[in-house]
Design a protein around this motif. Structure first.
Motif, short mmCIF file in Angstrom:
data_model
loop_
_atom_site.label_atom_id
_atom_site.label_comp_id
_atom_site.label_asym_id
_atom_site.label_seq_id
_atom_site.Cartn_x
_atom_site.Cartn_y
_atom_site.Cartn_z
N UNK A 28 8.09 31.38 -17.80
CA UNK A 28 7.87 30.25 -18.72
C UNK A 28 6.86 29.28 -18.10
N UNK A 29 5.76 29.01 -18.80
CA UNK A 29 4.70 28.14 -18.29
C UNK A 29 4.64 26.89 -19.16
N UNK A 30 4.68 25.74 -18.50
CA UNK A 30 4.70 24.46 -19.20
C UNK A 30 3.55 23.60 -18.68
N UNK A 31 2.65 23.20 -19.58
CA UNK A 31 1.54 22.31 -19.21
C UNK A 31 1.97 20.88 -19.55
N UNK A 42 6.78 11.71 -18.29
CA UNK A 42 5.69 12.26 -19.08
C UNK A 42 6.23 13.14 -20.19
N UNK A 43 5.38 14.05 -20.69
CA UNK A 43 5.78 14.89 -21.81
C UNK A 43 5.12 16.25 -21.69
N UNK A 44 5.65 17.21 -22.44
CA UNK A 44 5.09 18.56 -22.49
C UNK A 44 3.88 18.56 -23.43
N UNK A 60 8.13 17.36 -25.86
CA UNK A 60 9.43 17.11 -25.23
C UNK A 60 9.26 16.28 -23.96
N UNK A 61 10.13 15.29 -23.74
CA UNK A 61 10.06 14.52 -22.48
C UNK A 61 10.19 15.45 -21.27
N UNK A 65 12.63 18.79 -20.29
CA UNK A 65 12.05 20.12 -20.12
C UNK A 65 12.37 20.69 -18.74
N UNK A 66 12.31 19.83 -17.72
CA UNK A 66 12.59 20.28 -16.36
C UNK A 66 14.05 20.66 -16.18
N UNK A 67 14.91 19.99 -16.90
CA UNK A 67 16.33 20.35 -16.85
C UNK A 67 16.55 21.73 -17.45
N UNK A 68 15.89 21.99 -18.59
CA UNK A 68 16.02 23.30 -19.25
C UNK A 68 15.39 24.40 -18.39
#
Length: 352
Positions: A28-31, A42-44, A60-61, A65-68
């Motif tokens: 899973x890659x998140x920018x 910040x946000x996704x 998403x905050x 996102x980091x928690x998920x």
């Protein structure tokens, strides 16, 4: 009959990161857009499909996102300059197939291939060729829609995601429109589609059976006309090149280097090229360094009307600042100019 191809680079920012670092493509890659208030605030900006499948969505905050994505996802700071430079390269490839190209955004474009293709089937074959070229030359997956106007082509492109291609010729359009939900039409957002649903409008054809005055009250004149033209298969807005706000040139160095005797003449060459494209005099100039690891560093200056002779000195100074602030070698350099105003005379342009 026009033949229009819509091209959409799938999950663009995240896909560029996968291309540059293949080791992360199965993760899973998140920018992310970091606000700087705290370490993780910040946000996704966007995410790849694997990240979306575990619930990480655009907007998403970051803490959520980091928690998920804890221990699963890769979080990467957004690199807008690099994505823009990558997009420019892909758009240049697309533009070799038609002179009529409309760059709608950093990851979307329309091309009119009517002059290049004598039949719709040839347009489909050309679309497949373009899709293959984008992947072959840049490693980029794209979704394509092909039809007789921009709206239907875009809807088909959205339906083709990810990495697909859909097409409908002129003989299939009426049947397609009969079953087209109004919420799928570009420009009809969630709020408006809800209002239309409350008014009994689910399919685009429904709008033709309603009192125009009632529809205009909901939609306004311009959007009502737009939707009626689509419903009646009369929409024909052409592919148009967008007015460019910035002009630039990127040049690959002969080798990765920090040698100013190699770099500065190429900076001047990039200035010449950028000014050659611009229809006037800029009020802003940026120097961009693509580093040996493909990271991007830039410096800019804004103010006044920057004639070409002054631009040489400014561009070299900005590149000096990049080299002074970063010890990596440069792979490519770029010069970008913006805030263009019209020329008053050749003396203004050249600074003579």
């Amino acid at each position: 009959m026009p033949f229009i191809i819509f091209i959409d680079f799938d999950y663009f920012y995240a896909q560029v990161e996968e291309i540059m670092n293949p080791a992360i493509k199965d993760k899973p890659v998140v920018v992310c857009v970091y606000s700087g208030r705290t370490e993780n605030s910040g946000a996704v900006a966007t995410s790849n499909y694997l990240a979306r499948s575990i619930g990480i969505k655009s907007g998403m905050p970051l803490p959520q996102a980091m928690k998920i994505g804890k221990d699963r996802a890769v979080f990467i700071p957004i690199r807008k300059d690099f994505y823009k430079e990558f997009s420019d390269r892909v758009m240049n490839t697309i533009s070799t197939y038609s002179d009529k190209i409309e760059i709608a955004s950093i990851d979307e474009a329309y091309i009119d291939v009517t002059e290049e293709c004598s039949t719709f089937q040839k347009a489909v074959e050309l679309g497949k060729e373009i899709k293959e070229a984008i992947f072959r030359e840049h490693g980029m997956k794209a979704s394509l829609g092909i039809s007789i106007n921009k709206v239907i082509a875009k809807i088909l492109g959205d339906m083709a995601k990810p990495d697909g291609i859909k097409y409908i010729d002129e003989f299939q359009v009426d049947g397609f429109l009969n079953n087209l939900e109004v919420k799928k039409i570009p420009g009809v957002g969630t709020v408006l589609s809800t209002k239309l649903k409350d008014a009994g409008i689910v399919y685009i054809k429904d709008i033709l059976n309603r009192d125009p005055r009632a529809m205009i009250d909901i939609l306004g004149n311009a959007k009502y006309t737009y939707l009626v033209e689509i419903a009646e298969n009369r929409y024909n807005k052409p592919v148009e090149e967008r007015i460019r706000k910035n002009f630039g040139r990127y040049i690959t160095l002969p080798e990765n280097t920090r040698d100013k005797f190699i770099i500065m003449p190429i900076v001047r060459k990039a200035v010449d090229s950028a000014y050659g494209k611009a229809p006037g005099i800029p009020g802003e100039i940026s120097a961009i360094g693509i580093m040996e690891d493909l990271d991007i560093v830039s410096r800019s200056i804004t103010g006044g009307r920057i004639n070409k002779n002054s631009a040489y000195e400014i561009a070299e100074s900005l590149m000096e600042k990049i080299l002074d602030s970063d010890q990596r070698k440069l792979r490519r350099i770029g010069i970008r100019i913006g805030k263009i105003t019209s020329n008053e005379s050749l003396d203004d342009f050249f600074g003579t």
